[in-house]
Every structure is written in structure tokens, then in C-alpha cells.
Design a protein around this motif. Sequence first.
Motif, PDB file in Angstrom:
ATOM      1  N   TRP A 222       0.807  -1.216   0.000  1.00 54.87           N
ATOM      2  CA  TRP A 222       0.000   0.000   0.000  1.00 54.87           C
ATOM      3  C   TRP A 222       0.846   1.275   0.000  1.00 54.87           C
ATOM      4  CZ3 TRP A 222      -4.096  -1.344   4.344  1.00 54.87           C
ATOM      5  CH2 TRP A 222      -4.962  -2.333   3.849  1.00 54.87           C
ATOM      6  N   ARG A 223       2.141   1.122   0.082  1.00 54.54           N
ATOM      7  CA  ARG A 223       2.988   2.314   0.108  1.00 54.54           C
ATOM      8  C   ARG A 223       2.948   3.023  -1.232  1.00 54.54           C
ATOM      9  NH1 ARG A 223       7.634  -0.883   3.348  1.00 54.54           N
ATOM     10  NH2 ARG A 223       6.601  -0.800   5.385  1.00 54.54           N
ATOM     11  N   ASN A 224       3.071   4.335  -1.149  1.00 55.34           N
ATOM     12  CA  ASN A 224       3.115   5.169  -2.341  1.00 55.34           C
ATOM     13  C   ASN A 224       1.788   5.217  -3.092  1.00 55.34           C
ATOM     14  OD1 ASN A 224       5.940   5.624  -1.904  1.00 55.34           O
ATOM     15  ND2 ASN A 224       6.355   3.635  -2.877  1.00 55.34           N
ATOM     16  N   ASP A 225       0.693   4.810  -2.462  1.00 56.33           N
ATOM     17  CA  ASP A 225      -0.630   5.070  -3.049  1.00 56.33           C
ATOM     18  C   ASP A 225      -1.593   5.448  -1.929  1.00 56.33           C
ATOM     19  OD1 ASP A 225      -2.035   2.772  -1.994  1.00 56.33           O
ATOM     20  OD2 ASP A 225      -1.285   1.540  -3.623  1.00 56.33           O
ATOM     21  N   GLU A 226      -2.830   5.767  -2.287  1.00 53.42           N
ATOM     22  CA  GLU A 226      -3.797   6.285  -1.320  1.00 53.42           C
ATOM     23  C   GLU A 226      -4.134   5.281  -0.215  1.00 53.42           C
ATOM     24  OE1 GLU A 226      -5.463   9.569  -1.205  1.00 53.42           O
ATOM     25  OE2 GLU A 226      -3.476   9.678  -2.101  1.00 53.42           O
ATOM     26  N   ARG A 227      -3.916   3.994  -0.456  1.00 58.95           N
ATOM     27  CA  ARG A 227      -4.221   2.995   0.570  1.00 58.95           C
ATOM     28  C   ARG A 227      -3.314   3.120   1.790  1.00 58.95           C
ATOM     29  NH1 ARG A 227      -4.054  -2.282  -3.146  1.00 58.95           N
ATOM     30  NH2 ARG A 227      -2.122  -1.187  -3.688  1.00 58.95           N
ATOM     31  N   SER A 228      -2.207   3.814   1.643  1.00 51.22           N
ATOM     32  CA  SER A 228      -1.320   4.002   2.796  1.00 51.22           C
ATOM     33  C   SER A 228      -1.979   4.842   3.883  1.00 51.22           C
ATOM     34  CB  SER A 228      -0.005   4.659   2.351  1.00 51.22           C
ATOM     35  OG  SER A 228      -0.245   5.976   1.872  1.00 51.22           O
ATOM     36  N   ARG A 229      -3.071   5.540   3.551  1.00 51.58           N
ATOM     37  CA  ARG A 229      -3.770   6.371   4.542  1.00 51.58           C
ATOM     38  C   ARG A 229      -4.748   5.569   5.390  1.00 51.58           C
ATOM     39  NH1 ARG A 229      -7.105  10.004   3.075  1.00 51.58           N
ATOM     40  NH2 ARG A 229      -7.502   9.446   0.905  1.00 51.58           N
ATOM     41  N   ILE A 230      -4.994   4.311   5.024  1.00 50.92           N
ATOM     42  CA  ILE A 230      -5.895   3.462   5.815  1.00 50.92           C
ATOM     43  C   ILE A 230      -5.272   3.212   7.184  1.00 50.92           C
ATOM     44  CG2 ILE A 230      -6.993   1.194   5.976  1.00 50.92           C
ATOM     45  CD1 ILE A 230      -6.903   1.084   2.899  1.00 50.92           C
ATOM     46  N   THR A 231      -6.053   3.433   8.232  1.00 51.18           N
ATOM     47  CA  THR A 231      -5.554   3.192   9.590  1.00 51.18           C
ATOM     48  C   THR A 231      -6.090   1.870  10.126  1.00 51.18           C
ATOM     49  OG1 THR A 231      -7.400   4.291  10.695  1.00 51.18           O
ATOM     50  CG2 THR A 231      -5.528   5.685  10.033  1.00 51.18           C
ATOM     51  N   LEU A 232      -5.481   1.419  11.215  1.00 47.07           N
ATOM     52  CA  LEU A 232      -5.971   0.217  11.878  1.00 47.07           C
ATOM     53  C   LEU A 232      -7.413   0.414  12.344  1.00 47.07           C
ATOM     54  CD1 LEU A 232      -5.040  -2.619  12.865  1.00 47.07           C
ATOM     55  CD2 LEU A 232      -4.501  -1.545  15.052  1.00 47.07           C
ATOM     56  N   ALA A 233      -7.731   1.607  12.843  1.00 48.35           N
ATOM     57  CA  ALA A 233      -9.100   1.894  13.276  1.00 48.35           C
ATOM     58  C   ALA A 233     -10.076   1.819  12.106  1.00 48.35           C
ATOM     59  CB  ALA A 233      -9.163   3.272  13.927  1.00 48.35           C
ATOM     60  N   ASP A 234      -9.651   2.248  10.921  1.00 48.29           N
ATOM     61  CA  ASP A 234     -10.508   2.139   9.733  1.00 48.29           C
ATOM     62  C   ASP A 234     -10.850   0.681   9.427  1.00 48.29           C
ATOM     63  OD1 ASP A 234     -10.573   4.894   9.214  1.00 48.29           O
ATOM     64  OD2 ASP A 234      -8.767   4.813   7.974  1.00 48.29           O
ATOM     65  N   LEU A 235      -9.858  -0.183   9.540  1.00 51.16           N
ATOM     66  CA  LEU A 235     -10.090  -1.602   9.269  1.00 51.16           C
ATOM     67  C   LEU A 235     -11.021  -2.211  10.314  1.00 51.16           C
ATOM     68  CD1 LEU A 235      -6.446  -2.642   8.322  1.00 51.16           C
ATOM     69  CD2 LEU A 235      -8.383  -2.522   6.749  1.00 51.16           C
ATOM     70  N   LEU A 236     -10.802  -1.880  11.585  1.00 49.89           N
ATOM     71  CA  LEU A 236     -11.626  -2.443  12.649  1.00 49.89           C
ATOM     72  C   LEU A 236     -13.090  -2.029  12.525  1.00 49.89           C
ATOM     73  CD1 LEU A 236      -9.237  -2.012  15.704  1.00 49.89           C
ATOM     74  CD2 LEU A 236     -10.180  -4.188  14.914  1.00 49.89           C
ATOM     75  N   SER A 237     -13.335  -0.857  11.978  1.00 53.03           N
ATOM     76  CA  SER A 237     -14.707  -0.354  11.870  1.00 53.03           C
ATOM     77  C   SER A 237     -15.286  -0.524  10.472  1.00 53.03           C
ATOM     78  CB  SER A 237     -14.764   1.116  12.295  1.00 53.03           C
ATOM     79  OG  SER A 237     -13.822   1.885  11.559  1.00 53.03           O
ATOM     80  N   MET A 238     -14.618  -1.291   9.612  1.00 56.13           N
ATOM     81  CA  MET A 238     -15.106  -1.588   8.254  1.00 56.13           C
ATOM     82  C   MET A 238     -15.319  -0.318   7.429  1.00 56.13           C
ATOM     83  SD  MET A 238     -15.495  -4.924   7.812  1.00 56.13           S
ATOM     84  CE  MET A 238     -15.737  -6.471   8.706  1.00 56.13           C
ATOM     85  N   GLN A 239     -14.371   0.609   7.519  1.00 52.03           N
ATOM     86  CA  GLN A 239     -14.469   1.822   6.716  1.00 52.03           C
ATOM     87  C   GLN A 239     -13.118   2.128   6.058  1.00 52.03           C
ATOM     88  OE1 GLN A 239     -16.134   4.228   9.928  1.00 52.03           O
ATOM     89  NE2 GLN A 239     -14.131   5.142  10.344  1.00 52.03           N
ATOM     90  N   SER A 240     -12.496   1.059   5.544  1.00 54.36           N
ATOM     91  CA  SER A 240     -11.184   1.214   4.904  1.00 54.36           C
ATOM     92  C   SER A 240     -11.281   1.899   3.548  1.00 54.36           C
ATOM     93  CB  SER A 240     -10.531  -0.159   4.711  1.00 54.36           C
ATOM     94  OG  SER A 240     -11.250  -0.918   3.743  1.00 54.36           O
ATOM     95  N   GLY A 241     -12.430   1.787   2.885  1.00 53.44           N
ATOM     96  CA  GLY A 241     -12.571   2.304   1.535  1.00 53.44           C
ATOM     97  C   GLY A 241     -12.162   1.325   0.453  1.00 53.44           C
TER      98      GLY A 241
END
Length: 463
Positions: A222-241
Motif C-alpha cells: 500500500w505504500r506510495n498510493d492512497e491505501r497508505s492512509r488506511i488506519t488500523l481503526a478504519d479496518l476495525l470499523s469496516m471503513q477502509s474504503g
Amino acid sequence: MRTRTIFMTVAGAVVAAVAAAASWLVVAPPDLLRLGDAYAAKMVCSNLFLAGRGAGRVLDEDVQAPGHPLLRLVRVSVDEQRKTVTARMFGFAAAGHAIFRDGLGCSNVTEGGFGAFPGNKSLRRRGPSQDDPAPWPDGGGAEVSPPIQALVDDDAMAGEGVRGIVVVKDGRIVAERYGEGFYTSTPLLGWSMTKTVTAALVGIRIGDGQMALNASDLLPQWRNDERSRITLADLLSMQSGLQFNENYGSVTDATRMLFLENDMAAYAASRPLEASPGTRFAYSSGTSVILARLWMNSFSSPREALTFPRTRLFRPLGMQSAILEPDAHGTFVGSSYMYATARDWARFALLLLQDGKWNNEQILPDGFVRMMRTPTAASGGRFGGGQVWTRAGDEEADFPLGTYFMRGHDGQSIMLVPSMNLAVLRMGLTPRRSGYDVAILQKAVIAAIAQRDASASPPAPAK
């Protein structure tokens, strides 16, 4: 003579066509057939070698009866010595394989991949003892409440395909029921209830200082693209995008990941973004497998990661039956594949009701369960911050404030009511099309306990 020649020509053409079709099914079968065989092999393998159920019964009851019509054409073979199961459509096409490993359960594997990684005898589970007369959860004793037991014994309340019901009130089992052929010692598949267990394992690693909710740049790909902004909290709450098709019944992201991919986390992580991280709720089994990969990555060795669920969660709670199953790559399938007895699933529910404490030991970090069950804005209040549902449906007015839920495919459910110190577990094989609504049982138990407690309370003093 001419008629015979025509007949022979046509017959030869039909035979050739059938042979060509059979060869095609063997050499390059459609993904739908491969999916069906992999699913059948996995379900038979786990239920045979983990739960001790007969292969024929599992194929009939768990795979063919409730599933896609094509599954009725599947045949399975079991190698008891190697502990492998192979399923083939029509008995010859699109072979799917699953292998059992000591302490790890079953995994789908590709042809020739049976030795991807060995079992681990130190992970071998011990069967739970039901002989200890001490009250559950320390022993096997229940404190049955007749009004509550009457509810779970009611077939309409229990629902079609019920396999286990356990009602826990104030830390004690007050009602319990099992379906035909299922017992207190039978491990049951939780499907997506496994997601909440994955969140708890992440919580323990956060408490260890090895993970953080606000951490980003989580995976090298995920480095060097927008997915690098996903946080652990985003994954836990099903809002990774992340884009992920969670539909079942055909070849989708969810079914391909679970049954056709050796490295499930890599597949889920390869999905592109379809929304900015943190802005949109989208239920995704891929997200939970990524979470499993992340907590496993927080260890310095695979062995430490493989033993972690047992040493830090299952063993302290007395969940002797619990098994998390990995994929062929070695990543626990944190979205779907945990087997445990109904009583051991109830032990995990009790841990959550006790805000992560067990016998005065803080298993989960202080406040972590509160975060797990806090509704998120992105989900419209339907989902919490840690892989639990905070609403069971569109209308939840009849549930006490703060009630939340663990839910899994085909009728797995645990309702948790912190204000009543109550958990209602119901597991089975009950497809949605059956029309059964577990909320009827849950609400009936809530009402019966409220009535019982009210009648047991001393009368108010006269003024």
C-alpha cells in the motif's frame, strides 16, 4: 446401410463432444465449479476432523441441502491417513482439496500444496471437561432457570436447523439446548462471529504496545498510493474504503478469497480503493483477514503468531475447544474460520460483558470493549468500532440501550446486553430464506428475565 452410417457418425460426434466437455472440465474447469468443490472439501474436512461428524452427513446436511444446486453433484473422498479431503464435481471435475493439520484445523490447498506448512502439536487442543460440577465458566455446571429454559426448548423460538443455544446471565448458564447430533462437546463454526475474535486479538496486541489504532502505512503493497492512509481503526470499523464484493452464492471477492486463494490476505489487500479511508462503511471479510495478517506481522516469528490466540486468549478463558484455522499461506482466516463449542463461544461473550476482564485479569486493554461497541458515524450507527453490529436490523427500539451483536452466516448469533449482564448465543444452519428471525428469541429472553427479576425484587416500602 446409409442409416447405420449416419447413426454411427452422429454417435461418434456425441461421444467426441462428451469427451471434449469432460476433458475441459478436468483441465480448465469454470471457477464456479472449482469454488463448489473447494467449499465442499473445506466443510467436510473441518467438521470431520475437528467436530467428529461423519463425512457423508456433513456433505448432505451442511453442503448440499442448503447450498447451490450444483453442489448436489459433488462427491468427496477422504484420506484418513493423510487427513485430507478431496471433492470433485460429477466425481471427476474441478477437484478441490483441504488438509487437516494438528492444532490448526483445515485449510483449502491447491494440488500438490498439502505440505505448505506443518501442524504444531503444541497447538493441539484438549477436549473441554463437562464433569466438573463447579458452576460454568470454571466448571460444567449450569444454573437452569425454568422460564428461560422453556423458551429455548420451544422449537419455534429456537428455529430451523438449531445446533446450540446458550443463555448466560450474571456469569452463569441459565438455559441451554442442542440440536440432534450436537452436544456440549461439539465445536461449531462461527463464520463471521470470528471477526469479533480477530478484533480482540488486535486489542491484546494494542495492549502489548505492538499495534496502535491510529497507525497507517500498514502494508508494503500500500505504500506510495492512497491505501497508505488506511488506519488500523478504519479496518476495525469496516471503513477502509477498499473495494470488496461480499455477496455469496457465486464467484465474488468474498467466495474467491475464502475458497480459491492460498494467500487470502494478499488477495484482499490487492483490492483498489473505491472511497476515501474513514468515510464509507462497507462490510468486508477481506478487511478482517487483513487484520489477522497485521496482528500476525506484529510478531517476530510465525511460531509466536500461531500460538498467540491460544496462549493469550483461549487458554486464560478456558476455551479449550477453540481453533482458528489458517489459509495455506499461514494467515488465520480472521473473518470466518473459528470453531468452538457453544459454551466456549459463550465464554468469549462473557469476556466482552466483563469489559475485557477475566478472573480479575485485564485480558483486553481497559476501554477497548467500549470502543468495539461504540457505533460509528460512517455506518449510520449500525456497526461498532471493533467488528460488532450495534444494530441487528433497521428497528432496534425493543432492545435495551447499548445492546450489540456478533453475527455469522446461516444463523450464528450472540446478543450482548451489558445493562442486563446478559448474552444469548444461538448457532445452527439456518439460511436466511428460512424466514427465521433470532430477534424473536432474543427479545423473549430479555422480557422473561426482566419479569423474573422484577418478581424477585423486594416490594417497595410503603410511604
